[in-house]
Design a protein around this motif. Sequence first.
Motif, short mmCIF file in Angstrom:
data_model
loop_
_atom_site.label_atom_id
_atom_site.label_comp_id
_atom_site.label_asym_id
_atom_site.label_seq_id
_atom_site.Cartn_x
_atom_site.Cartn_y
_atom_site.Cartn_z
N ALA A 16 0.84 -1.20 0.00
CA ALA A 16 0.00 0.00 0.00
C ALA A 16 0.87 1.25 0.00
O ALA A 16 0.60 2.22 -0.72
CB ALA A 16 -0.95 -0.01 1.19
N VAL A 17 1.94 1.24 0.80
CA VAL A 17 2.87 2.37 0.84
C VAL A 17 3.56 2.54 -0.52
O VAL A 17 3.66 3.65 -1.04
CB VAL A 17 3.92 2.18 1.97
N LEU A 18 3.99 1.43 -1.10
CA LEU A 18 4.65 1.49 -2.40
C LEU A 18 3.70 2.00 -3.48
O LEU A 18 4.11 2.75 -4.37
CB LEU A 18 5.21 0.11 -2.78
N ARG A 19 2.46 1.62 -3.42
CA ARG A 19 1.46 2.10 -4.38
C ARG A 19 1.28 3.61 -4.27
O ARG A 19 1.19 4.32 -5.27
CB ARG A 19 0.14 1.36 -4.20
N ARG A 20 1.26 4.12 -3.02
CA ARG A 20 1.15 5.56 -2.83
C ARG A 20 2.37 6.30 -3.40
O ARG A 20 2.24 7.35 -4.02
CB ARG A 20 0.96 5.91 -1.35
N VAL A 21 3.54 5.71 -3.21
CA VAL A 21 4.76 6.31 -3.76
C VAL A 21 4.71 6.28 -5.29
O VAL A 21 5.03 7.28 -5.95
CB VAL A 21 6.02 5.59 -3.25
N ARG A 22 4.30 5.16 -5.86
CA ARG A 22 4.19 5.06 -7.32
C ARG A 22 3.19 6.10 -7.85
O ARG A 22 3.45 6.77 -8.85
CB ARG A 22 3.77 3.66 -7.74
N ASP A 23 2.07 6.25 -7.16
CA ASP A 23 1.08 7.26 -7.56
C ASP A 23 1.66 8.67 -7.48
O ASP A 23 1.39 9.51 -8.33
CB ASP A 23 -0.18 7.15 -6.71
N ARG A 24 2.47 8.90 -6.45
CA ARG A 24 3.12 10.22 -6.32
C ARG A 24 4.07 10.46 -7.49
O ARG A 24 4.10 11.56 -8.05
CB ARG A 24 3.89 10.29 -5.00
N ILE A 25 4.83 9.44 -7.87
CA ILE A 25 5.73 9.58 -9.02
C ILE A 25 4.92 9.89 -10.27
O ILE A 25 5.29 10.76 -11.06
CB ILE A 25 6.58 8.30 -9.21
N ASP A 26 3.80 9.20 -10.45
CA ASP A 26 2.96 9.45 -11.62
C ASP A 26 2.45 10.89 -11.65
O ASP A 26 2.37 11.50 -12.71
CB ASP A 26 1.76 8.50 -11.63
N ARG A 27 2.09 11.43 -10.48
CA ARG A 27 1.56 12.80 -10.40
C ARG A 27 2.65 13.85 -10.49
O ARG A 27 2.47 14.90 -11.12
CB ARG A 27 0.84 13.01 -9.06
N GLU A 28 3.77 13.60 -9.84
CA GLU A 28 4.81 14.63 -9.66
C GLU A 28 6.08 14.34 -10.46
O GLU A 28 7.16 14.80 -10.09
CB GLU A 28 5.15 14.76 -8.18
N LEU A 38 11.88 9.78 -1.55
CA LEU A 38 10.74 8.87 -1.69
C LEU A 38 10.79 7.80 -0.60
O LEU A 38 9.76 7.44 -0.02
CB LEU A 38 10.73 8.23 -3.08
N ALA A 39 11.99 7.30 -0.32
CA ALA A 39 12.16 6.28 0.72
C ALA A 39 11.81 6.85 2.09
O ALA A 39 11.14 6.18 2.89
CB ALA A 39 13.59 5.75 0.71
N ARG A 40 12.26 8.07 2.36
CA ARG A 40 11.93 8.71 3.64
C ARG A 40 10.42 8.83 3.81
O ARG A 40 9.88 8.54 4.88
CB ARG A 40 12.56 10.11 3.71
N ASP A 41 9.73 9.24 2.75
CA ASP A 41 8.28 9.36 2.81
C ASP A 41 7.60 8.01 3.04
O ASP A 41 6.50 7.95 3.58
CB ASP A 41 7.74 9.99 1.53
N ALA A 42 8.26 6.94 2.62
CA ALA A 42 7.72 5.59 2.81
C ALA A 42 8.19 4.97 4.13
O ALA A 42 7.87 3.82 4.41
CB ALA A 42 8.13 4.70 1.65
#
Length: 148
Positions: A16-28, A38-42
């Motif tokens: 779930a955390v990795l999916r949120r990070v992937r979504d963030r990459i897609d957006r930003e 990204l790792a810190r945020d996860a």
Amino acid sequence: MVTGKAAAEQRLRDLAVLRRVRDRIDREYAQPLDVEALARDANMSAGHFSREFRQAYGESPYSYLMTRRIERAMALLRRGDMNVTEVCFEVGCASLGTFSTRFAELVGMSPSTYRRQAAGATVGMAPCVAKQVTKPVRNREARSTSRA
């Protein structure tokens, strides 16, 4: 001792955390993103985050980010109203050399060649079809898997 159930639950939380990070990459994708941030945020170390991301999505976080940037660059180059340097910076790349090298690795030709050849290639095509038809293929990875 970690039980099988506890490990499975942790894996689901990590996904779930990795999916949120992937979504963030897609957006930003055009923002300055790096693996450490990204790792810190996860709440993971950079190494653990990279391994988990690769296991979940089949490529490193950096590779995923660059693929998103190159996909967007392809769309901008097909439009034809921006030059390669403008597109490079528009998609978040800081170095024209790195952008051009990565573009050529993924697409199989330089950005300027792609711009000349692809201009107008998707005119009249539904955007969802154009995205699928123009998705970059990793030439380096395709060659290595064809030998196996």
